[in-house]
Scaffold this motif. Sequence first.
Motif, short mmCIF file in Angstrom:
data_model
loop_
_atom_site.label_atom_id
_atom_site.label_comp_id
_atom_site.label_asym_id
_atom_site.label_seq_id
_atom_site.Cartn_x
_atom_site.Cartn_y
_atom_site.Cartn_z
N SER A 140 13.30 -0.91 3.24
CA SER A 140 14.31 0.13 3.44
C SER A 140 14.20 1.25 2.42
CB SER A 140 15.71 -0.49 3.36
OG SER A 140 15.91 -1.45 4.36
N ALA A 141 13.88 0.89 1.18
CA ALA A 141 13.91 1.86 0.10
C ALA A 141 12.89 2.98 0.26
CB ALA A 141 13.70 1.16 -1.24
N VAL A 142 11.84 2.77 1.06
CA VAL A 142 10.84 3.83 1.23
C VAL A 142 10.95 4.51 2.59
CG1 VAL A 142 9.23 2.60 -0.31
CG2 VAL A 142 9.02 2.32 2.18
N PHE A 143 11.84 4.01 3.46
CA PHE A 143 11.89 4.51 4.83
C PHE A 143 12.12 6.01 4.89
CE2 PHE A 143 12.93 5.05 9.19
CZ PHE A 143 12.42 3.96 9.87
N ALA B 34 0.84 -1.20 0.00
CA ALA B 34 0.00 0.00 0.00
C ALA B 34 0.88 1.25 0.00
CB ALA B 34 -0.93 0.00 1.22
N ASN B 35 0.25 2.35 -0.34
CA ASN B 35 0.98 3.61 -0.40
C ASN B 35 0.94 4.35 0.93
OD1 ASN B 35 1.95 3.50 -3.16
ND2 ASN B 35 -0.22 3.55 -3.70
N ASP B 36 1.00 3.56 2.01
CA ASP B 36 1.26 4.08 3.35
C ASP B 36 2.65 3.65 3.80
OD1 ASP B 36 0.95 1.35 3.73
OD2 ASP B 36 -0.95 1.51 4.80
N GLY B 37 3.43 3.11 2.84
CA GLY B 37 4.80 2.71 3.12
C GLY B 37 4.96 1.28 3.57
N MET B 38 3.88 0.48 3.52
CA MET B 38 3.94 -0.86 4.09
C MET B 38 3.40 -1.93 3.16
SD MET B 38 2.53 -0.09 7.96
CE MET B 38 3.00 1.42 8.84
N LEU B 39 4.02 -3.11 3.26
CA LEU B 39 3.44 -4.35 2.75
C LEU B 39 2.61 -4.91 3.90
CD1 LEU B 39 3.93 -7.71 2.93
CD2 LEU B 39 3.24 -6.74 0.74
N HIS B 40 1.36 -5.21 3.65
CA HIS B 40 0.46 -5.68 4.71
C HIS B 40 0.16 -7.16 4.53
CE1 HIS B 40 -0.59 -1.58 6.12
NE2 HIS B 40 -0.42 -1.27 4.85
N GLY B 41 0.15 -7.88 5.65
CA GLY B 41 -0.27 -9.26 5.66
C GLY B 41 -1.59 -9.38 6.42
N GLY C 255 8.68 -9.00 -3.18
CA GLY C 255 7.95 -7.90 -3.78
C GLY C 255 8.86 -6.77 -4.21
N GLY C 256 8.34 -5.95 -5.09
CA GLY C 256 9.02 -4.74 -5.53
C GLY C 256 8.19 -3.52 -5.18
N LEU C 257 8.61 -2.36 -5.66
CA LEU C 257 7.96 -1.10 -5.29
C LEU C 257 7.24 -0.43 -6.46
CD1 LEU C 257 10.87 0.35 -3.09
CD2 LEU C 257 8.94 -1.09 -2.37
N ASN C 258 7.47 -0.89 -7.68
CA ASN C 258 6.87 -0.29 -8.86
C ASN C 258 7.11 1.23 -8.86
OD1 ASN C 258 5.44 -0.53 -11.31
ND2 ASN C 258 3.51 0.02 -10.33
N ARG C 259 6.06 2.02 -8.83
CA ARG C 259 6.25 3.48 -8.86
C ARG C 259 6.77 4.05 -7.53
NH1 ARG C 259 0.56 4.99 -11.60
NH2 ARG C 259 0.02 3.02 -10.57
N GLY C 260 6.91 3.17 -6.54
CA GLY C 260 7.41 3.61 -5.24
C GLY C 260 8.93 3.66 -5.15
N PHE D 158 17.23 -5.11 -1.39
CA PHE D 158 18.25 -4.35 -2.09
C PHE D 158 17.59 -3.33 -3.01
CE2 PHE D 158 17.66 -8.08 -4.82
CZ PHE D 158 17.54 -7.51 -6.07
N THR D 159 18.37 -2.32 -3.38
CA THR D 159 17.89 -1.28 -4.27
C THR D 159 18.84 -1.15 -5.45
OG1 THR D 159 19.15 0.56 -3.31
CG2 THR D 159 17.07 -0.03 -2.23
#
Length: 230
Positions: free
Chosen positions: A152-155, A130-137, A193-198, A226-227
Amino acid sequence: VDWDAAEKIPAANSRQILTRNSNGDGVAFRWTAIDATRKGQLDLSDGLGEARLDYLRGDGSKEQSRPGGVFRNRAKLASGNTALLGDIVSSSPVFVGKPPFRYRDDLESEPYSEFRIAQDARRPMVYAGANDGMLHGFDGETGRERFAFIPSAVFGRLPALTDPTYSHLFYVDGPPNMGDVFFDGQWRTVLVGGLNRGGQGIYALDVTNPDAATEANADDVVLWGFTDED
């Protein structure tokens, strides 16, 4: 409709939110667990780092609608609850239940069939970024968030979510995928997972046992990330 995940986010302090410190270790997303680098990314030299972290966990006490509040007011759901779940755009949900593959037992040193049997009754889960910075389970039966993960890449961009002038940004916008893989002498179910536009980043989580995906076990659940800088 069986459930709406936006209505099933636990209270701020009881959520299980995992992330990675700057050295790559998996840790709880709590002020006492993140390292100095991560604290600096949240603090912005204004002394509000810990309050920002609490806001991102779901605490609404510092929203502008509250006395003395300085952070962005989050929207309200139809039920009147605060909307803590960010928008899900490109991250198509993936379901993980009992192991679905049919690998040969002689493929690795441990038979896959034993792994399938052992995990046959594990908790079904639905994963989405989600675009709240998190992968949700999410619990596949109840919709309740069991845990979340901040790559890490969005932190470093998390503080923007607390800014009253915030304009929509993408964070964990990539669809996750799952597979049963063999490493370190055993079969495991891994979510990648990846970040796509994130952003340009990839992460991997061990989701073999979703009940073990807790802040206390963060370093076991968070496998790597990794980034493009790597």
